[in-house]
Design a protein around this motif. Structure first.
Motif, PDB file in Angstrom:
ATOM      1  N   VAL A 174      25.477 -10.335  -9.856  1.00  0.00           N
ATOM      2  CA  VAL A 174      25.847  -8.877 -10.299  1.00  0.00           C
ATOM      3  C   VAL A 174      25.302  -8.559  -8.874  1.00  0.00           C
ATOM      4  O   VAL A 174      23.989  -9.504  -8.688  1.00  0.00           O
ATOM      5  N   GLN A 175      26.150  -8.010  -8.107  1.00  0.00           N
ATOM      6  CA  GLN A 175      24.564  -7.592  -7.062  1.00  0.00           C
ATOM      7  C   GLN A 175      24.805  -6.271  -6.683  1.00  0.00           C
ATOM      8  O   GLN A 175      24.720  -5.120  -7.597  1.00  0.00           O
ATOM      9  N   ALA A 176      23.462  -5.523  -6.264  1.00  0.00           N
ATOM     10  CA  ALA A 176      22.933  -3.701  -5.995  1.00  0.00           C
ATOM     11  C   ALA A 176      22.577  -3.643  -4.886  1.00  0.00           C
ATOM     12  O   ALA A 176      22.535  -4.627  -4.473  1.00  0.00           O
ATOM     13  N   GLU A 177      22.925  -2.996  -4.532  1.00  0.00           N
ATOM     14  CA  GLU A 177      22.267  -1.925  -3.354  1.00  0.00           C
ATOM     15  C   GLU A 177      21.543  -0.299  -3.952  1.00  0.00           C
ATOM     16  O   GLU A 177      21.847   0.053  -4.819  1.00  0.00           O
ATOM     17  N   GLY A 178      20.476  -0.129  -2.613  1.00  0.00           N
ATOM     18  CA  GLY A 178      19.678   0.945  -3.479  1.00  0.00           C
ATOM     19  C   GLY A 178      19.349   1.758  -2.482  1.00  0.00           C
ATOM     20  O   GLY A 178      18.712   0.869  -1.018  1.00  0.00           O
ATOM     21  N   VAL A 179      18.689   2.787  -2.989  1.00  0.00           N
ATOM     22  CA  VAL A 179      17.471   3.375  -1.503  1.00  0.00           C
ATOM     23  C   VAL A 179      16.311   3.685  -2.828  1.00  0.00           C
ATOM     24  O   VAL A 179      16.847   4.361  -3.419  1.00  0.00           O
ATOM     25  N   PHE A 180      15.515   3.695  -1.721  1.00  0.00           N
ATOM     26  CA  PHE A 180      13.865   3.941  -2.527  1.00  0.00           C
ATOM     27  C   PHE A 180      13.668   4.830  -2.022  1.00  0.00           C
ATOM     28  O   PHE A 180      13.566   4.941  -0.555  1.00  0.00           O
ATOM     29  N   ILE A 181      12.669   5.508  -1.942  1.00  0.00           N
ATOM     30  CA  ILE A 181      11.402   6.863  -1.318  1.00  0.00           C
ATOM     31  C   ILE A 181      10.516   7.077  -1.925  1.00  0.00           C
ATOM     32  O   ILE A 181       9.599   6.627  -2.613  1.00  0.00           O
ATOM     33  N   ARG A 182      10.281   6.810  -0.484  1.00  0.00           N
ATOM     34  CA  ARG A 182       8.350   7.275  -0.365  1.00  0.00           C
ATOM     35  C   ARG A 182       7.746   8.466  -0.980  1.00  0.00           C
ATOM     36  O   ARG A 182       8.214   9.579  -0.588  1.00  0.00           O
ATOM     37  N   PRO A 183       7.129   8.764  -1.653  1.00  0.00           N
ATOM     38  CA  PRO A 183       6.774   9.583  -2.722  1.00  0.00           C
ATOM     39  C   PRO A 183       6.475  11.065  -1.913  1.00  0.00           C
ATOM     40  O   PRO A 183       5.265  10.399  -1.066  1.00  0.00           O
ATOM     41  N   THR A 193       0.274  -1.326  -0.139  1.00  0.00           N
ATOM     42  CA  THR A 193      -0.286  -0.245   0.374  1.00  0.00           C
ATOM     43  C   THR A 193       1.424   0.978   0.167  1.00  0.00           C
ATOM     44  O   THR A 193       0.328   2.333   0.299  1.00  0.00           O
ATOM     45  N   SER A 194       2.467   1.176  -0.070  1.00  0.00           N
ATOM     46  CA  SER A 194       3.120   2.849  -0.021  1.00  0.00           C
ATOM     47  C   SER A 194       4.556   2.080  -1.169  1.00  0.00           C
ATOM     48  O   SER A 194       5.174   1.648  -0.674  1.00  0.00           O
ATOM     49  N   PRO A 195       3.994   2.724  -2.681  1.00  0.00           N
ATOM     50  CA  PRO A 195       4.990   2.669  -3.165  1.00  0.00           C
ATOM     51  C   PRO A 195       6.547   3.396  -2.705  1.00  0.00           C
ATOM     52  O   PRO A 195       6.451   4.533  -1.968  1.00  0.00           O
ATOM     53  N   ARG A 196       7.696   2.863  -3.287  1.00  0.00           N
ATOM     54  CA  ARG A 196       8.897   3.326  -2.633  1.00  0.00           C
ATOM     55  C   ARG A 196       9.867   3.948  -4.604  1.00  0.00           C
ATOM     56  O   ARG A 196       9.262   2.797  -5.770  1.00  0.00           O
ATOM     57  N   LEU A 197      10.133   4.954  -4.563  1.00  0.00           N
ATOM     58  CA  LEU A 197      10.422   5.066  -5.950  1.00  0.00           C
ATOM     59  C   LEU A 197      11.791   5.177  -5.804  1.00  0.00           C
ATOM     60  O   LEU A 197      12.901   5.802  -4.716  1.00  0.00           O
ATOM     61  N   THR A 198      12.818   4.460  -7.007  1.00  0.00           N
ATOM     62  CA  THR A 198      14.133   4.827  -7.193  1.00  0.00           C
ATOM     63  C   THR A 198      14.573   6.151  -6.592  1.00  0.00           C
ATOM     64  O   THR A 198      14.105   6.993  -7.090  1.00  0.00           O
ATOM     65  N   GLY A 199      15.348   5.681  -5.277  1.00  0.00           N
ATOM     66  CA  GLY A 199      16.329   7.310  -5.836  1.00  0.00           C
ATOM     67  C   GLY A 199      17.711   7.507  -5.843  1.00  0.00           C
ATOM     68  O   GLY A 199      18.413   7.942  -6.442  1.00  0.00           O
ATOM     69  N   THR A 200      18.471   6.478  -5.683  1.00  0.00           N
ATOM     70  CA  THR A 200      19.784   5.608  -5.859  1.00  0.00           C
ATOM     71  C   THR A 200      19.908   4.173  -5.837  1.00  0.00           C
ATOM     72  O   THR A 200      19.211   3.871  -4.934  1.00  0.00           O
ATOM     73  N   ILE A 201      21.010   3.673  -7.199  1.00  0.00           N
ATOM     74  CA  ILE A 201      21.253   2.494  -7.215  1.00  0.00           C
ATOM     75  C   ILE A 201      22.451   2.024  -7.612  1.00  0.00           C
ATOM     76  O   ILE A 201      22.686   2.816  -8.656  1.00  0.00           O
ATOM     77  N   SER A 202      23.219   2.008  -6.707  1.00  0.00           N
ATOM     78  CA  SER A 202      24.503   0.782  -7.357  1.00  0.00           C
ATOM     79  C   SER A 202      24.790  -0.807  -7.895  1.00  0.00           C
ATOM     80  O   SER A 202      24.154  -1.223  -6.768  1.00  0.00           O
TER      81      SER A 202
END
Length: 207
Positions: A193-202, A144-153
């Motif tokens: 492939v590995q990834a880490e990211g920060v996802f923001i509640r708009p 019920t609370s989507p997050r959008l990509t802030g940064t991803i590496s």
């Protein structure tokens, strides 16, 4: 012509649409692969093009304006059928069937063929990034609370061969409007492939 609109659909309507459009998408996906790998004679290619052009004209005889977006059923379920990773109506999508696990992590088993090639015989790095971006976002986003990509590496450990693959992702922690997630793509020999990211509640969710 459909005898109902693609809005506020019942479960029965959604299933009917699946039966209509999934086979079309699968056929176009096969067409993409065949287009890349065909070695047919020139006249065969020309005849196929004419048939494809005719089919395209038939499908364009009635279509929506702009992208598909996200439709909703009467029960409020999302229908992201145009999505580039999971879209039921998008032949560019592999597609991924995302599995949600009790611990909050997500995973998907999928296959990438000729349409996703970068280095010969291997997955394009941007395709790997696309898939990981989507899966980390899935892991970071409550229903019920989507997050959008802030940064991803991403860290490319070794080339990812085309073929059968698996992707896994999980949310690590949440700090205010930010959720931190990690994940990886693997083949039979382990992670590639590995990834880490920060996802923001708009803001439109915060408000």
């Amino acid at each position: 012509m459909l005898d109902f609109t693609v809005e506020d659909l019942s479960a029965e309507d959604v299933e009917r649409l699946r039966e209509i459009y999934r086979p079309l998408t699968e056929s176009v996906r096969e067409l993409i692969d065949a287009t890349i790998r065909t070695d047919a004679a020139a006249e065969t290619v020309a005849a196929a093009k004419a048939q494809i052009d005719a089919a395209t004209a038939a499908l364009r005889s009635k279509q929506i304006d702009g992208p598909f977006g996200v439709r909703f059923t009467e029960q409020g379920d999302r229908m992201p059928w145009g999505n580039a990773v999971i879209g039921l109506r998008n032949p560019v999508a592999p597609p991924l069937s995302v599995q949600h696990h009790p611990d909050g992590s997500v995973s998907a088993d999928f296959t990438l063929g000729a349409a996703y090639e970068g280095p010969p015989g291997h997955v394009h790095g941007g395709v790997a990034a696309l898939i990981l971006d989507h899966m980390l976002g899935e892991a970071a986003s409550p229903a019920t609370s989507p997050r959008l990509t802030g940064t991803i590496s991403l860290r490319y450990l070794r080339p990812t061969r085309l073929g059968a693959l698996r992707v896994q992702a999980a949310a690590e922690r949440t700090e205010g409007v930010k959720t931190f997630a990690t994940g990886f793509i693997s083949d039979a020999e382990g992670p590639t492939v590995q990834a880490e990211g920060v996802f923001i509640r708009p803001r439109w969710v915060q408000d």
